[in-house]
Design a protein around this motif. Structure first.
Motif, PDB file in Angstrom:
ATOM      1  N   VAL A 167       0.825  -1.403   0.080  1.00 40.60           N
ATOM      2  CA  VAL A 167       0.058  -0.210  -0.079  1.00 40.60           C
ATOM      3  C   VAL A 167       1.100   1.189   0.105  1.00 40.60           C
ATOM      4  O   VAL A 167       0.459   2.239  -0.626  1.00 40.60           O
ATOM      5  CB  VAL A 167      -0.935  -0.246   1.199  1.00 40.60           C
ATOM      6  N   ILE A 168       1.910   1.329   0.706  1.00 36.99           N
ATOM      7  CA  ILE A 168       2.653   2.483   0.779  1.00 36.99           C
ATOM      8  C   ILE A 168       3.645   2.643  -0.303  1.00 36.99           C
ATOM      9  O   ILE A 168       3.703   3.724  -1.090  1.00 36.99           O
ATOM     10  CB  ILE A 168       3.858   2.141   2.058  1.00 36.99           C
ATOM     11  N   TRP A 169       3.817   1.527  -0.893  1.00 37.77           N
ATOM     12  CA  TRP A 169       4.334   1.748  -2.407  1.00 37.77           C
ATOM     13  C   TRP A 169       3.429   2.174  -3.384  1.00 37.77           C
ATOM     14  O   TRP A 169       3.743   2.936  -4.559  1.00 37.77           O
ATOM     15  CB  TRP A 169       5.317   0.256  -2.952  1.00 37.77           C
ATOM     16  N   ASN A 170       2.270   1.713  -3.129  1.00 41.17           N
ATOM     17  CA  ASN A 170       1.363   2.258  -4.295  1.00 41.17           C
ATOM     18  C   ASN A 170       1.039   3.967  -4.002  1.00 41.17           C
ATOM     19  O   ASN A 170       1.069   4.586  -4.996  1.00 41.17           O
ATOM     20  CB  ASN A 170       0.051   1.629  -3.973  1.00 41.17           C
ATOM     21  N   HIS A 171       1.382   4.219  -2.918  1.00 41.85           N
ATOM     22  CA  HIS A 171       1.227   5.811  -2.519  1.00 41.85           C
ATOM     23  C   HIS A 171       2.600   6.331  -3.102  1.00 41.85           C
ATOM     24  O   HIS A 171       2.507   7.395  -4.005  1.00 41.85           O
ATOM     25  CB  HIS A 171       1.361   6.179  -1.149  1.00 41.85           C
ATOM     26  N   ILE A 172       3.639   6.081  -2.996  1.00 39.12           N
ATOM     27  CA  ILE A 172       5.008   6.418  -3.425  1.00 39.12           C
ATOM     28  C   ILE A 172       5.102   6.477  -4.936  1.00 39.12           C
ATOM     29  O   ILE A 172       5.580   7.394  -5.416  1.00 39.12           O
ATOM     30  CB  ILE A 172       6.152   5.546  -2.927  1.00 39.12           C
ATOM     31  N   LEU A 173       4.644   5.495  -5.555  1.00 41.31           N
ATOM     32  CA  LEU A 173       4.831   5.384  -6.962  1.00 41.31           C
ATOM     33  C   LEU A 173       3.338   5.712  -7.936  1.00 41.31           C
ATOM     34  O   LEU A 173       3.475   5.393  -8.966  1.00 41.31           O
ATOM     35  CB  LEU A 173       5.239   3.915  -7.553  1.00 41.31           C
ATOM     36  N   ARG A 174       2.719   6.379  -7.216  1.00 39.67           N
ATOM     37  CA  ARG A 174       1.198   6.502  -7.672  1.00 39.67           C
ATOM     38  C   ARG A 174       1.317   7.634  -8.792  1.00 39.67           C
ATOM     39  O   ARG A 174       2.474   8.305  -8.937  1.00 39.67           O
ATOM     40  CB  ARG A 174       0.044   7.090  -6.710  1.00 39.67           C
ATOM     41  N   TYR A 175       0.539   7.676  -9.922  1.00 38.49           N
ATOM     42  CA  TYR A 175       0.764   8.359 -11.134  1.00 38.49           C
ATOM     43  C   TYR A 175       0.328   9.788 -10.532  1.00 38.49           C
ATOM     44  O   TYR A 175      -0.560  10.293 -10.313  1.00 38.49           O
ATOM     45  CB  TYR A 175      -0.108   7.994 -12.292  1.00 38.49           C
ATOM     46  N   ARG A 176       1.531  10.721 -10.938  1.00 40.22           N
ATOM     47  CA  ARG A 176       1.264  12.211 -10.739  1.00 40.22           C
ATOM     48  C   ARG A 176       1.493  13.099 -11.977  1.00 40.22           C
ATOM     49  O   ARG A 176       1.981  14.303 -12.087  1.00 40.22           O
ATOM     50  CB  ARG A 176       1.991  12.628  -9.798  1.00 40.22           C
ATOM     51  N   GLY A 177       1.352  12.390 -13.171  1.00 36.38           N
ATOM     52  CA  GLY A 177       1.879  13.183 -14.600  1.00 36.38           C
ATOM     53  C   GLY A 177       3.206  12.622 -14.689  1.00 36.38           C
ATOM     54  O   GLY A 177       3.827  11.892 -14.189  1.00 36.38           O
ATOM     55  N   GLU A 178       3.693  13.104 -16.038  1.00 39.84           N
ATOM     56  CA  GLU A 178       5.046  12.797 -16.327  1.00 39.84           C
ATOM     57  C   GLU A 178       5.998  14.059 -16.076  1.00 39.84           C
ATOM     58  O   GLU A 178       7.248  13.732 -15.822  1.00 39.84           O
ATOM     59  CB  GLU A 178       4.836  12.666 -18.060  1.00 39.84           C
ATOM     60  N   GLU A 179       5.472  15.092 -15.787  1.00 36.68           N
ATOM     61  CA  GLU A 179       6.313  16.368 -15.218  1.00 36.68           C
ATOM     62  C   GLU A 179       5.394  17.442 -14.873  1.00 36.68           C
ATOM     63  O   GLU A 179       4.051  17.529 -15.317  1.00 36.68           O
ATOM     64  CB  GLU A 179       7.014  17.045 -16.648  1.00 36.68           C
ATOM     65  N   LEU A 180       6.035  18.273 -14.147  1.00 32.97           N
ATOM     66  CA  LEU A 180       5.075  19.191 -13.529  1.00 32.97           C
ATOM     67  C   LEU A 180       5.932  20.650 -13.148  1.00 32.97           C
ATOM     68  O   LEU A 180       6.896  20.472 -12.588  1.00 32.97           O
ATOM     69  CB  LEU A 180       4.438  18.843 -12.362  1.00 32.97           C
ATOM     70  N   SER A 181       5.143  21.752 -13.268  1.00 26.49           N
ATOM     71  CA  SER A 181       6.081  22.691 -12.623  1.00 26.49           C
ATOM     72  C   SER A 181       4.832  24.004 -12.117  1.00 26.49           C
ATOM     73  O   SER A 181       3.876  23.993 -12.644  1.00 26.49           O
ATOM     74  CB  SER A 181       6.607  23.788 -14.125  1.00 26.49           C
ATOM     75  N   PHE A 182       5.379  24.233 -11.133  1.00 24.04           N
ATOM     76  CA  PHE A 182       4.172  25.179 -10.225  1.00 24.04           C
ATOM     77  C   PHE A 182       4.880  25.850  -9.256  1.00 24.04           C
ATOM     78  O   PHE A 182       6.131  25.624  -8.763  1.00 24.04           O
ATOM     79  CB  PHE A 182       3.062  24.195  -9.491  1.00 24.04           C
ATOM     80  N   ARG A 183       4.212  26.943  -8.542  1.00 23.11           N
ATOM     81  CA  ARG A 183       4.902  27.971  -7.638  1.00 23.11           C
ATOM     82  C   ARG A 183       3.830  27.740  -6.594  1.00 23.11           C
ATOM     83  O   ARG A 183       2.583  27.726  -6.551  1.00 23.11           O
ATOM     84  CB  ARG A 183       5.031  29.259  -8.325  1.00 23.11           C
ATOM     85  N   SER A 184       4.427  27.890  -4.982  1.00 24.46           N
ATOM     86  CA  SER A 184       3.596  27.602  -4.117  1.00 24.46           C
ATOM     87  C   SER A 184       4.269  28.268  -2.866  1.00 24.46           C
ATOM     88  O   SER A 184       5.571  28.370  -2.878  1.00 24.46           O
ATOM     89  CB  SER A 184       2.803  26.570  -3.653  1.00 24.46           C
TER      90      SER A 184
END
Length: 453
Positions: A167-184
């Motif tokens: 389950v923890i590896w599922n979180h670590i490796l979940r899909y979040r896109g191929e790349e991302l750029s943002f400011r916060s």
């Protein structure tokens, strides 16, 4: 709960994880991902009362009024809370609350409340991610002692998990896109509520999730991350570069930090585990970033099963481009009127520190969304066995790239009565899931060149 999961929980409860417990699933089990389970392993059906609806594909139709390049707007502007959980009525809802949320209600009531809304199962991902999920189910296996995975790519490896590590590896490796750029921005408000912001630019390159990639191509890397501090002026110009590895025991995380004062890029070998997260005023450890990250080798992980719980979800009010930090930050906790909680099924995983290992947290409990593998809430217990900190991830479904991910995270320190909050992104451009990065832009030499400009 199916027999394979029960067997896995039994083994974990008796032995912890000692390697060799996990195995890929059969064709017959994987076929469940096309039937009673969603493509990533959640239960398609709602609950018997109807308070959790059936999953019908998630948010696949974008709301009217939104166009690419804009910050996500609230797709449910007419929704009102069904009820509000307070310190006065907490006992009515205790069976669907985490120990951390019960403590927050009791310690910070009446100001800390939990507005509960209609449950909307919005999590959705691209079709090729669903295809990879099924392929991973047939091939993925944990490495010895669970310190990595093999024969998996792109997304969570274990859509039908049998133990806590999966389950923890599922979180670590979940899909979040191929790349991302943002400011916060992040902040650590004082007990009075006064605060100063730290603004960072975040650039991600998810090697593991690149379409067409395989494990040999990615050189044991999950992602590359470069952060540039924009303000305050005392920190401006600081650069952190991270190469996140898949098997961190064989090849530990690589990290570098450029300090504008010294004008040197140095390796940061200790940017892991219990080390204080930079600019978090010692309120959060490095391995709490993204709710949990890094090698899982310091803990024994036990899968406790599933629960129906009130958890942060569809946090479009917090993500709203017109909501400023002053609207969010309050003494001791965020403005809970902007929070949204819903009833969802979550996997419950307990981590206990291994004998002989040193970490500030002796025990941790994770509540993981069945629809996305995103950790939604955690509890952190100190060496004295007492509940010390409570963390939340407030998430949304993004529109330009179908992913379900955090818009804001916070860790509440119950002893200091202060908190760390990250994701104060109002006033900044929308997340860019297609900035056009190349992997070689995230090398140490590239970071060094960027720092000198």
């Amino acid at each position: 709960m199916h027999s394979r999961l029960v067997a896995g929980i039994t083994v974990m409860a008796v032995l912890g994880f000692a390697g060799g417990v996990s195995a890929k699933v059969s064709e017959a089990e994987a076929e469940r991902l096309n039937n009673e389970l969603t493509p990533i392993g959640a239960e398609r059906k709602g609950n018997t009362s109807g308070s959790i609806p059936e999953w019908t594909g998630g948010m696949t139709t974008l709301p009217e009024g939104w166009s690419p390049g804009q910050v996500e707007i609230n797709p449910f502007p007419e929704d009102e809370p069904l009820f509000v959980i307070t310190a006065d009525n907490v006992d009515i809802y205790r069976d669907k609350l985490s120990a951390g949320h019960i403590r927050m209600l009791e310690q910070y009531g009446p100001e800390f409340v939990m507005p509960v809304y209609q449950t909307r199962r919005t999590a959705a991902f691209p079709e090729d991610v669903y295809e990879k999920s099924r392929e991973n189910a047939l091939t993925a296996e944990l490495l010895s002692n669970g310190n990595g995975v093999r024969d998996t790519i792109m997304t969570s490896p274990f859509p039908i998990p049998e133990n806590g590590l999966e389950v923890i590896w599922n979180h670590i490796l979940r899909y979040r896109g191929e790349e991302l750029s943002f400011r916060s921005a992040s902040a650590t408000p004082q007990v009075s509520g006064s605060y100063n912001q730290v603004v960072n630019q975040y650039d991600y390159f998810f090697a593991y999730s690149r379409r067409g990639a395989d494990l040999e191509d990615i050189d044991n890397k999950i992602f590359y991350l470069k952060t540039d501090t924009i303000s305050p002026s005392s920190l401006a110009g600081t650069i952190t570069l991270v190469h996140e590895t898949l098997d961190q025991i064989r090849s530990p995380r690589l990290a570098w930090r450029y300090d504008a004062g010294s004008r040197r890029l140095r390796r940061s070998p200790n940017l892991a585990y219990e080390t204080d997260l930079p600019n978090a005023s010692s309120l959060r450890s490095v391995d709490q970033k993204d709710m949990y990250n890094g090698a899982p080798n310091q803990y024994d992980w036990e899968l406790k099963g599933k629960r129906e719980m009130f958890v942060p979800y569809n946090a479009y009010k917090l993500h709203d481009g017109d909501v400023r930090p002053d609207d969010v930050i309050r003494p001791q906790h965020i403005n809970q009127q902007l929070a949204r909680y819903e009833l969802h099924r979550v996997w419950v995983v307990e981590a206990k520190l291994r004998t002989g290992i040193s970490h500030i947290y002796d025990r941790r409990v994770f509540y993981v969304d069945e629809d996305s593998w995103q950790i939604l809430a955690t509890e952190e217990y100190g060496r004295d066995g007492e509940l010390w900190r409570v963390s939340e991830a407030h998430n949304i479904s993004y529109y330009s790239e179908p992913v379900f991910w955090t818009t804001m995270e916070m860790t509440y320190d119950l002893k200091a009565e202060r908190y760390y909050v990250d994701g104060l992104d109002s006033g900044f451009p929308a997340y860019d899931f297609n900035p056009g990065f190349r992997g070689n832009q995230f090398s140490a030499s590239a970071a060094r060149r960027a720092a000198r400009r």
